[in-house]
Scaffold this motif. Structure first.
Motif, PDB file in Angstrom:
ATOM      1  N   ALA A   1       0.815  -1.214   0.000  1.00 28.99           N
ATOM      2  CA  ALA A   1       0.000   0.000   0.000  1.00 28.99           C
ATOM      3  C   ALA A   1       0.854   1.271   0.000  1.00 28.99           C
ATOM      4  CB  ALA A   1      -0.939  -0.009   1.213  1.00 28.99           C
ATOM      5  N   ARG A   2       1.847   1.330   0.851  1.00 30.13           N
ATOM      6  CA  ARG A   2       2.706   2.521   0.915  1.00 30.13           C
ATOM      7  C   ARG A   2       3.577   2.626  -0.333  1.00 30.13           C
ATOM      8  NH1 ARG A   2       4.970   1.298   7.000  1.00 30.13           N
ATOM      9  NH2 ARG A   2       2.974   1.424   8.111  1.00 30.13           N
ATOM     10  N   GLU A   3       4.130   1.489  -0.723  1.00 31.90           N
ATOM     11  CA  GLU A   3       5.053   1.480  -1.851  1.00 31.90           C
ATOM     12  C   GLU A   3       4.371   1.905  -3.154  1.00 31.90           C
ATOM     13  OE1 GLU A   3       6.754  -0.719   1.423  1.00 31.90           O
ATOM     14  OE2 GLU A   3       4.787  -0.843   0.460  1.00 31.90           O
ATOM     15  N   ALA A   4       3.111   1.532  -3.319  1.00 32.65           N
ATOM     16  CA  ALA A   4       2.386   1.912  -4.529  1.00 32.65           C
ATOM     17  C   ALA A   4       2.264   3.428  -4.637  1.00 32.65           C
ATOM     18  CB  ALA A   4       1.001   1.270  -4.541  1.00 32.65           C
ATOM     19  N   VAL A   5       2.017   4.085  -3.512  1.00 34.36           N
ATOM     20  CA  VAL A   5       1.916   5.548  -3.514  1.00 34.36           C
ATOM     21  C   VAL A   5       3.257   6.167  -3.878  1.00 34.36           C
ATOM     22  CG1 VAL A   5       1.493   7.585  -2.088  1.00 34.36           C
ATOM     23  CG2 VAL A   5       0.040   5.554  -1.831  1.00 34.36           C
ATOM     24  N   LEU A   6       4.320   5.681  -3.281  1.00 37.19           N
ATOM     25  CA  LEU A   6       5.646   6.232  -3.562  1.00 37.19           C
ATOM     26  C   LEU A   6       6.041   6.032  -5.016  1.00 37.19           C
ATOM     27  CD1 LEU A   6       7.539   5.082  -0.337  1.00 37.19           C
ATOM     28  CD2 LEU A   6       6.651   7.359  -0.857  1.00 37.19           C
ATOM     29  N   ARG A   7       5.770   4.841  -5.560  1.00 40.29           N
ATOM     30  CA  ARG A   7       6.111   4.564  -6.956  1.00 40.29           C
ATOM     31  C   ARG A   7       5.322   5.458  -7.909  1.00 40.29           C
ATOM     32  NH1 ARG A   7      10.873   1.671  -7.047  1.00 40.29           N
ATOM     33  NH2 ARG A   7      10.799   0.062  -5.456  1.00 40.29           N
ATOM     34  N   ALA A   8       4.075   5.713  -7.556  1.00 41.92           N
ATOM     35  CA  ALA A   8       3.251   6.583  -8.393  1.00 41.92           C
ATOM     36  C   ALA A   8       3.790   8.011  -8.387  1.00 41.92           C
ATOM     37  CB  ALA A   8       1.805   6.561  -7.907  1.00 41.92           C
ATOM     38  N   LEU A   9       4.271   8.467  -7.254  1.00 44.27           N
ATOM     39  CA  LEU A   9       4.798   9.825  -7.166  1.00 44.27           C
ATOM     40  C   LEU A   9       6.091   9.974  -7.968  1.00 44.27           C
ATOM     41  CD1 LEU A   9       4.173  10.592  -3.379  1.00 44.27           C
ATOM     42  CD2 LEU A   9       2.968  11.582  -5.341  1.00 44.27           C
ATOM     43  N   VAL A  10       6.947   8.935  -7.927  1.00 39.88           N
ATOM     44  CA  VAL A  10       8.224   9.000  -8.642  1.00 39.88           C
ATOM     45  C   VAL A  10       8.024   8.802 -10.143  1.00 39.88           C
ATOM     46  CG1 VAL A  10      10.478   7.888  -8.904  1.00 39.88           C
ATOM     47  CG2 VAL A  10       9.521   8.259  -6.617  1.00 39.88           C
ATOM     48  N   ARG A  11       7.146   7.861 -10.519  1.00 41.23           N
ATOM     49  CA  ARG A  11       6.787   7.597 -11.914  1.00 41.23           C
ATOM     50  C   ARG A  11       7.983   7.184 -12.775  1.00 41.23           C
ATOM     51  NH1 ARG A  11       4.404  12.207 -10.562  1.00 41.23           N
ATOM     52  NH2 ARG A  11       5.458  13.546 -12.060  1.00 41.23           N
ATOM     53  N   HIS A  12       8.797   6.278 -12.244  1.00 37.09           N
ATOM     54  CA  HIS A  12       9.891   5.744 -13.044  1.00 37.09           C
ATOM     55  C   HIS A  12       9.313   4.747 -14.041  1.00 37.09           C
ATOM     56  CE1 HIS A  12      13.527   3.604 -14.224  1.00 37.09           C
ATOM     57  NE2 HIS A  12      14.232   4.586 -13.693  1.00 37.09           N
ATOM     58  N   PRO A  13       9.704   4.813 -15.301  1.00 39.67           N
ATOM     59  CA  PRO A  13       9.132   3.897 -16.308  1.00 39.67           C
ATOM     60  C   PRO A  13       9.222   2.428 -15.940  1.00 39.67           C
ATOM     61  CG  PRO A  13      10.402   5.627 -17.375  1.00 39.67           C
ATOM     62  CD  PRO A  13      10.640   5.780 -15.905  1.00 39.67           C
ATOM     63  N   ALA A  14      10.293   2.035 -15.239  1.00 38.34           N
ATOM     64  CA  ALA A  14      10.457   0.629 -14.875  1.00 38.34           C
ATOM     65  C   ALA A  14       9.421   0.169 -13.863  1.00 38.34           C
ATOM     66  CB  ALA A  14      11.865   0.396 -14.317  1.00 38.34           C
ATOM     67  N   ASP A  15       8.766   1.108 -13.202  1.00 36.88           N
ATOM     68  CA  ASP A  15       7.774   0.760 -12.187  1.00 36.88           C
ATOM     69  C   ASP A  15       6.365   0.647 -12.744  1.00 36.88           C
ATOM     70  OD1 ASP A  15       9.676   0.744 -10.173  1.00 36.88           O
ATOM     71  OD2 ASP A  15       9.430   2.874  -9.742  1.00 36.88           O
ATOM     72  N   ALA A  16       6.188   0.848 -14.029  1.00 34.37           N
ATOM     73  CA  ALA A  16       4.841   0.886 -14.588  1.00 34.37           C
ATOM     74  C   ALA A  16       4.184  -0.493 -14.652  1.00 34.37           C
ATOM     75  CB  ALA A  16       4.877   1.511 -15.984  1.00 34.37           C
ATOM     76  N   ALA A  17       4.939  -1.521 -15.010  1.00 32.89           N
ATOM     77  CA  ALA A  17       4.342  -2.843 -15.243  1.00 32.89           C
ATOM     78  C   ALA A  17       3.553  -3.387 -14.061  1.00 32.89           C
ATOM     79  CB  ALA A  17       5.425  -3.833 -15.656  1.00 32.89           C
ATOM     80  N   PRO A  18       4.047  -3.293 -12.811  1.00 33.51           N
ATOM     81  CA  PRO A  18       3.282  -3.868 -11.703  1.00 33.51           C
ATOM     82  C   PRO A  18       1.918  -3.217 -11.465  1.00 33.51           C
ATOM     83  CG  PRO A  18       5.564  -3.585 -11.079  1.00 33.51           C
ATOM     84  CD  PRO A  18       5.394  -2.876 -12.390  1.00 33.51           C
ATOM     85  N   PHE A  19       1.662  -2.049 -12.045  1.00 33.94           N
ATOM     86  CA  PHE A  19       0.352  -1.430 -11.876  1.00 33.94           C
ATOM     87  C   PHE A  19      -0.707  -2.064 -12.778  1.00 33.94           C
ATOM     88  CE2 PHE A  19       2.914   2.038 -10.056  1.00 33.94           C
ATOM     89  CZ  PHE A  19       2.173   2.300  -8.917  1.00 33.94           C
ATOM     90  N   GLY A  20      -0.283  -2.922 -13.701  1.00 34.53           N
ATOM     91  CA  GLY A  20      -1.256  -3.677 -14.486  1.00 34.53           C
ATOM     92  C   GLY A  20      -1.529  -3.097 -15.855  1.00 34.53           C
ATOM     93  N   ALA A  21      -2.471  -3.732 -16.572  1.00 36.61           N
ATOM     94  CA  ALA A  21      -2.799  -3.345 -17.943  1.00 36.61           C
ATOM     95  C   ALA A  21      -3.465  -1.973 -17.979  1.00 36.61           C
ATOM     96  CB  ALA A  21      -3.729  -4.382 -18.568  1.00 36.61           C
ATOM     97  N   PRO A  22      -3.296  -1.228 -19.072  1.00 35.60           N
ATOM     98  CA  PRO A  22      -3.922   0.091 -19.186  1.00 35.60           C
ATOM     99  C   PRO A  22      -5.448   0.001 -19.127  1.00 35.60           C
ATOM    100  CG  PRO A  22      -2.236  -0.197 -20.872  1.00 35.60           C
ATOM    101  CD  PRO A  22      -2.443  -1.538 -20.240  1.00 35.60           C
ATOM    102  N   VAL A  23      -6.072   1.031 -18.562  1.00 33.07           N
ATOM    103  CA  VAL A  23      -7.531   1.127 -18.571  1.00 33.07           C
ATOM    104  C   VAL A  23      -7.968   1.688 -19.921  1.00 33.07           C
ATOM    105  CG1 VAL A  23      -7.594   1.484 -16.080  1.00 33.07           C
ATOM    106  CG2 VAL A  23      -7.542   3.471 -17.609  1.00 33.07           C
ATOM    107  N   THR A  24      -9.253   1.627 -20.196  1.00 31.05           N
ATOM    108  CA  THR A  24      -9.770   2.189 -21.436  1.00 31.05           C
ATOM    109  C   THR A  24      -9.822   3.709 -21.338  1.00 31.05           C
ATOM    110  OG1 THR A  24     -12.073   2.154 -20.715  1.00 31.05           O
ATOM    111  CG2 THR A  24     -11.194   0.133 -21.739  1.00 31.05           C
TER     112      THR A  24
END
Length: 312
Positions: free
Chosen positions: A230-253
């Motif tokens: 839960a905490r790590e997801a917030v931090l990764r979203a704030l930093v927005r490093h391209p390598a961190d994108a995959a664990p957030f899942g498939a794109p929404v419509t």
């Protein structure tokens, strides 16, 4: 009837030991049996006991950190497994040493299966197990980290219950269930690294067919809905490093993204496979786009923002 036998009399396993030679004198195997063996003795036989600091080895075996609370690290390791401490174990081993998971547990299972077949003529399945925790539940249970010659997911797709309802659970993880029931017989301190499960010959594959292995039980990065704590997801979203994108899942419509942006007070509209929105909250928009598989493109007029799906 399902029976589980975990024999006594197996000596301490050391590097180079022949696991089949240790197993066969203490069991009487039949076609259709499933042999269960702990990953620890597989690792010991394969020379995966190493000296050094446990924390350093956890880091070395880690591909991606998922969550950390104090000294506890939940990581995705080099095998794709998400577990505490990357599966690095410091128990039942000399002080100053640790046990790493096998390099390829599916291959380890296949070698043991082949050795059993060669020496006994019996067609058995083999499962290599390790202990893991579960999200939302206390305690641990054993899971399959390697498998050969055995069905790991039992498909119920399309089947109906007695009332004509289509079954919601279509793929029970039977390899994990077998790992858990075997551990009940083996125990953590019993010195019984092997177990034989009898009564599910329907799960054992034909000779020469090792199946997909336990690797088939691992969801791809981003497919499990819980790529970070839960905490790590917030931090990764704030930093927005391209390598961190995959664990957030498939794109929404595009429609889903517009709905999310609107919920946050952003004036947004979909136009085919792009989304345009007011550019007065760029930081917020970039964060929302990133965690939902989209990116913000520069727009020449400098007023609106244009969002597009990130290419796989």
């Amino acid at each position: 009837m399902l029976t589980v036998t975990a024999p006594d009399g197996v000596p301490e396993v050391r590097e180079g030991d022949d696991l089949a030679a240790l197993l066969l004198p203490v069991v009487d195997l039949a076609d259709g049996d499933i042999v269960v063996v702990t990953s620890k003795v597989v690792s010991k036989a394969e020379g995966r006991v190493v000296d050094g600091d446990r924390e350093e080895w956890i880091t070395a075996e880690t591909v991606r950190s998922v969550a950390r609370r104090g000294a506890t690290r939940i990581v995705r390791n080099r095998l794709g497994l998400t577990m505490a401490a990357a599966g690095v174990d410091a128990s039942n081993v000399a002080r100053g040493a640790v046990v790493l998971l096998p390099l390829d547990p599916d291959a380890s299972a296949a070698r043991l299966r082949a050795a059993i077949a060669e020496r006994t003529g019996r067609n058995v399945g083999v499962i290599v197990t390790d202990t893991a925790g579960r999200a939302w539940r206390e305690g641990q249970t054993d899971i399959a980290v390697g498998a050969a010659g055995v069905v790991v997911l039992e498909s119920f797709e399309g089947r109906l219950d007695e009332h004509g309802n289509e079954l919601a659970v279509t793929a029970p993880a039977v390899a994990d269930e077998i790992a858990s029931v075997a551990e009940l017989a083996q125990g953590k301190l019993g010195g019984r690294p092997f177990a034989v499960v009898r009564g599910r010959a329907d799960l054992v594959l034909d000779p020469g067919d090792d199946g997909p292995g336990a690797g088939a039980l691992i969801r791809p990065d981003g497919g499990d809905l819980f790529g970070y704590g839960a905490r790590e997801a917030v931090l990764r979203a704030l930093v927005r490093h391209p390598a961190d994108a995959a664990p957030f899942g498939a794109p929404v419509t595009s429609d889903e993204l517009v709905e999310l942006l609107t919920w946050f007070g952003v004036d947004a509209r979909a136009a085919g496979d792009v989304v345009r929105c007011a550019g007065d909250q760029p930081e917020l928009i970039e964060i929302l786009a990133f965690v939902h598989g989209w990116t913000v493109d520069p727009v020449p007029d400098g007023t609106d923002l244009r969002l597009s799906v990130v290419s796989p």
